[in-house]
Write a protein that holds these residues in place. Structure first.
Motif, PDB file in Angstrom:
ATOM      1  N   ARG A  22     -82.953 -12.603  -9.867  1.00 10.24           N
ATOM      2  CA  ARG A  22     -81.505 -12.584 -10.081  1.00 10.24           C
ATOM      3  C   ARG A  22     -81.113 -11.157 -10.413  1.00 10.24           C
ATOM      4  O   ARG A  22     -81.943 -10.353 -10.853  1.00 10.24           O
ATOM      5  CB  ARG A  22     -81.125 -13.494 -11.271  1.00 10.24           C
ATOM      6  CG  ARG A  22     -81.341 -14.991 -11.049  1.00 10.24           C
ATOM      7  CD  ARG A  22     -80.515 -15.564  -9.917  1.00 10.24           C
ATOM      8  NE  ARG A  22     -79.108 -15.157  -9.944  1.00 10.24           N
ATOM      9  CZ  ARG A  22     -78.150 -15.747 -10.673  1.00 10.24           C
ATOM     10  NH1 ARG A  22     -78.455 -16.803 -11.427  1.00 10.24           N
ATOM     11  NH2 ARG A  22     -76.911 -15.303 -10.638  1.00 10.24           N
ATOM     12  N   SER A  23     -79.853 -10.855 -10.204  1.00 11.32           N
ATOM     13  CA  SER A  23     -79.353  -9.550 -10.631  1.00 11.32           C
ATOM     14  C   SER A  23     -79.119  -9.629 -12.132  1.00 11.32           C
ATOM     15  O   SER A  23     -78.272 -10.401 -12.594  1.00 11.32           O
ATOM     16  CB  SER A  23     -78.059  -9.228  -9.891  1.00 11.32           C
ATOM     17  OG  SER A  23     -78.352  -9.026  -8.525  1.00 11.32           O
ATOM     18  N   ARG A  25     -78.084  -8.188 -15.755  1.00 14.60           N
ATOM     19  CA  ARG A  25     -77.132  -7.188 -16.281  1.00 14.60           C
ATOM     20  C   ARG A  25     -77.430  -6.776 -17.713  1.00 14.60           C
ATOM     21  O   ARG A  25     -76.830  -5.835 -18.214  1.00 14.60           O
ATOM     22  CB  ARG A  25     -75.705  -7.730 -16.154  1.00 14.60           C
ATOM     23  CG  ARG A  25     -75.016  -7.500 -14.803  1.00 14.60           C
ATOM     24  CD  ARG A  25     -75.778  -8.068 -13.635  1.00 14.60           C
ATOM     25  NE  ARG A  25     -75.141  -7.860 -12.332  1.00 14.60           N
ATOM     26  CZ  ARG A  25     -74.641  -8.826 -11.588  1.00 14.60           C
ATOM     27  NH1 ARG A  25     -74.709 -10.092 -11.995  1.00 14.60           N
ATOM     28  NH2 ARG A  25     -74.099  -8.542 -10.420  1.00 14.60           N
ATOM     29  N   GLN A  77     -72.075   0.645 -16.432  1.00 17.00           N
ATOM     30  CA  GLN A  77     -72.331  -0.790 -16.239  1.00 17.00           C
ATOM     31  C   GLN A  77     -73.438  -1.265 -17.187  1.00 17.00           C
ATOM     32  O   GLN A  77     -74.411  -0.544 -17.425  1.00 17.00           O
ATOM     33  CB  GLN A  77     -72.769  -1.062 -14.808  1.00 17.00           C
ATOM     34  CG  GLN A  77     -71.720  -0.755 -13.758  1.00 17.00           C
ATOM     35  CD  GLN A  77     -72.161  -1.284 -12.404  1.00 17.00           C
ATOM     36  OE1 GLN A  77     -72.441  -2.470 -12.245  1.00 17.00           O
ATOM     37  NE2 GLN A  77     -72.231  -0.415 -11.419  1.00 17.00           N
ATOM     38  N   ARG A 237     -73.575 -19.225  -3.398  1.00 13.59           N
ATOM     39  CA  ARG A 237     -73.683 -18.747  -2.016  1.00 13.59           C
ATOM     40  C   ARG A 237     -72.739 -19.586  -1.150  1.00 13.59           C
ATOM     41  O   ARG A 237     -72.572 -20.780  -1.414  1.00 13.59           O
ATOM     42  CB  ARG A 237     -75.111 -18.892  -1.472  1.00 13.59           C
ATOM     43  CG  ARG A 237     -76.149 -17.961  -2.137  1.00 13.59           C
ATOM     44  CD  ARG A 237     -75.879 -16.506  -1.846  1.00 13.59           C
ATOM     45  NE  ARG A 237     -76.941 -15.615  -2.270  1.00 13.59           N
ATOM     46  CZ  ARG A 237     -76.999 -14.985  -3.442  1.00 13.59           C
ATOM     47  NH1 ARG A 237     -76.051 -15.172  -4.353  1.00 13.59           N
ATOM     48  NH2 ARG A 237     -77.990 -14.164  -3.739  1.00 13.59           N
TER      49      ARG A 237
HETATM   50  C1  LIG Z   1     -76.237  -3.253  -2.179  1.00 14.98           C
HETATM   51  C2  LIG Z   1     -75.936  -3.977  -3.458  1.00 14.98           C
HETATM   52  C3  LIG Z   1     -75.171  -3.356  -4.432  1.00 14.98           C
HETATM   53  C4  LIG Z   1     -74.915  -3.986  -5.654  1.00 14.98           C
HETATM   54  N1  LIG Z   1     -74.232  -3.325  -6.636  1.00 14.98           N
HETATM   55  C5  LIG Z   1     -74.090  -3.884  -7.831  1.00 14.98           C
HETATM   56  C6  LIG Z   1     -73.510  -3.157  -8.903  1.00 14.98           C
HETATM   57  O1  LIG Z   1     -73.093  -2.008  -8.760  1.00 14.98           O
HETATM   58  N2  LIG Z   1     -73.422  -3.761 -10.109  1.00 14.98           N
HETATM   59  C7  LIG Z   1     -73.881  -5.028 -10.323  1.00 14.98           C
HETATM   60  O2  LIG Z   1     -73.783  -5.504 -11.461  1.00 14.98           O
HETATM   61  N3  LIG Z   1     -74.444  -5.749  -9.317  1.00 14.98           N
HETATM   62  C8  LIG Z   1     -74.563  -5.209  -8.103  1.00 14.98           C
HETATM   63  N4  LIG Z   1     -75.176  -5.909  -7.081  1.00 14.98           N
HETATM   64  C9  LIG Z   1     -75.680  -7.264  -7.329  1.00 14.98           C
HETATM   65  C10 LIG Z   1     -74.832  -8.344  -6.634  1.00 14.98           C
HETATM   66  O3  LIG Z   1     -73.608  -8.508  -7.310  1.00 14.98           O
HETATM   67  C11 LIG Z   1     -75.663  -9.649  -6.620  1.00 14.98           C
HETATM   68  O4  LIG Z   1     -76.809  -9.434  -5.834  1.00 14.98           O
HETATM   69  C12 LIG Z   1     -74.890 -10.849  -6.068  1.00 14.98           C
HETATM   70  O5  LIG Z   1     -73.808 -11.164  -6.893  1.00 14.98           O
HETATM   71  C13 LIG Z   1     -75.794 -12.083  -5.937  1.00 14.98           C
HETATM   72  O6  LIG Z   1     -76.409 -12.417  -7.174  1.00 14.98           O
HETATM   73  P1  LIG Z   1     -77.993 -12.510  -7.362  1.00 14.98           P
HETATM   74  O7  LIG Z   1     -78.550 -11.151  -6.997  1.00 14.98           O
HETATM   75  O8  LIG Z   1     -78.223 -12.826  -8.818  1.00 14.98           O
HETATM   76  O9  LIG Z   1     -78.515 -13.555  -6.430  1.00 14.98           O
HETATM   77  C14 LIG Z   1     -75.404  -5.301  -5.867  1.00 14.98           C
HETATM   78  C15 LIG Z   1     -76.177  -5.911  -4.870  1.00 14.98           C
HETATM   79  C16 LIG Z   1     -76.449  -5.249  -3.698  1.00 14.98           C
HETATM   80  C17 LIG Z   1     -77.318  -5.928  -2.659  1.00 14.98           C
END
Ligand SMILES: Cc1cc2nc3c(=O)[nH]c(=O)nc-3n(C[C@H](O)[C@H](O)[C@H](O)COP(=O)(O)O)c2cc1C
Length: 245
Positions: A22-23, A25, A77, A237
């Motif tokens: 997951r992304s 934070r 961030q 999604r």
């Molecule tokens: C190219 C790219 C740039 C992103 N930039 C940011 C960002 O600047 N800040 C952030 O908090 N998340 C960022 N994300 C994360 C996305 O928001 C996240 O992948 C998306 O919401 C899906 O959630 P998940 O990764 O938990 O499945 C980025 C993702 C990608 C692939």
């Protein structure tokens, strides 16, 4: 051929890794092992990449003053301000000569002085075709003529149309993103978390890393171990039918 039993194991492991990634934070302030990054960067370099040119670099940022500067360059961030380490994925289209030569030498090593047809094709590929694709001028004049040429040839037969300097930038960014994803999945396998970040000031990031002007930032990846508040909600999604055609 993978044995059936292993196949099931691999499938289950990969499913877990994909679901677990997951992304994140907000990262844990202490719990962290930089060896996870070392191992994952080794794997990232095994990612598929265009013509095996490997026009990527991975900058590790881990000392506290650089992390602070990077956090600010990433617009403050949360993921950047709490990261224990950052990996900056950089593309280097300007290093095409070095990388083409490395591939050329490798082919020469493998095939010797009297290469087979396949060996000679590979030598021509790195010795002639790669310079044609990657040698672009700032004004885009070469790219313009290359584009005219392939458009003309394309009237008669299938042709690769992406031959301009801008096309090459896209090519190297695509490959770098595949390495970035390999890195992030590997970090999960190593019990760690990441967040890809594109919300950053590229001029400031390049300055912090002292990169040359032709280098470009593909992605900043924050690294650490998640804390529960670091996940901002359940995954969302759009329906599969919208995207799988
Ligand atoms: C190219 C790219 C740039 C992103 N930039 C940011 C960002 O600047 N800040 C952030 O908090 N998340 C960022 N994300 C994360 C996305 O928001 C996240 O992948 C998306 O919401 C899906 O959630 P998940 O990764 O938990 O499945 C980025 C993702 C990608 C692939």
């Amino acid at each position: 051929m993978i044995e059936n039993e292993n196949q099931n194991l691999w499938s289950a492991s990969f499913e877990s890794i994909v679901n677990q990634r997951r992304s994140v934070r907000k990262f844990h302030p202490e719990d962290y092992d930089p060896a996870a990054v070392t191992e994952s960067l080794r794997r990232a370099q095994l990612a598929p990449n265009s013509s095996n040119m490997q026009l990527w670099e991975f900058y590790r940022v881990s000392d506290s003053s650089s992390l602070k500067a990077m956090g600010e360059a990433c617009l403050g961030q949360n993921t950047a301000m709490t990261a224990r380490e950052m990996v900056v994925v950089v593309v280097r289209p300007d290093l095409w000569r070095q990388r083409a030569q490395a591939n050329y030498d490798h082919v020469k090593n493998v095939h010797g002085d009297r290469p087979s047809f396949r060996g000679q094709s590979a030598l021509d590929y790195y010795g002639k075709l790669m310079p044609l694709l990657y040698n672009n001028d700032v004004l885009g004049i070469r790219g313009f003529f290359k584009k005219m040429y392939v458009t003309f040839l394309g009237l008669k037969r299938p042709m690769v149309r992406q031959v301009t300097g801008t096309d090459v930038r896209i090519v190297v960014h695509k490959s770098a993103a595949l390495a970035a994803q390999t890195f992030m999945l590997s970090m999960v396998a190593e019990g760690h978390d990441t967040c890809p970040v594109e919300g950053f000031d590229s001029v400031r990031v390049k300055k912090i890393l002292q990169l040359p002007s032709r280098a470009e930032i593909n992605m900043v990846i924050t690294c650490g171990k998640r804390i529960p508040e670091g996940i901002y909600g359940d995954r969302f999604r759009v329906p599969s039918e919208w995207v799988v055609k």
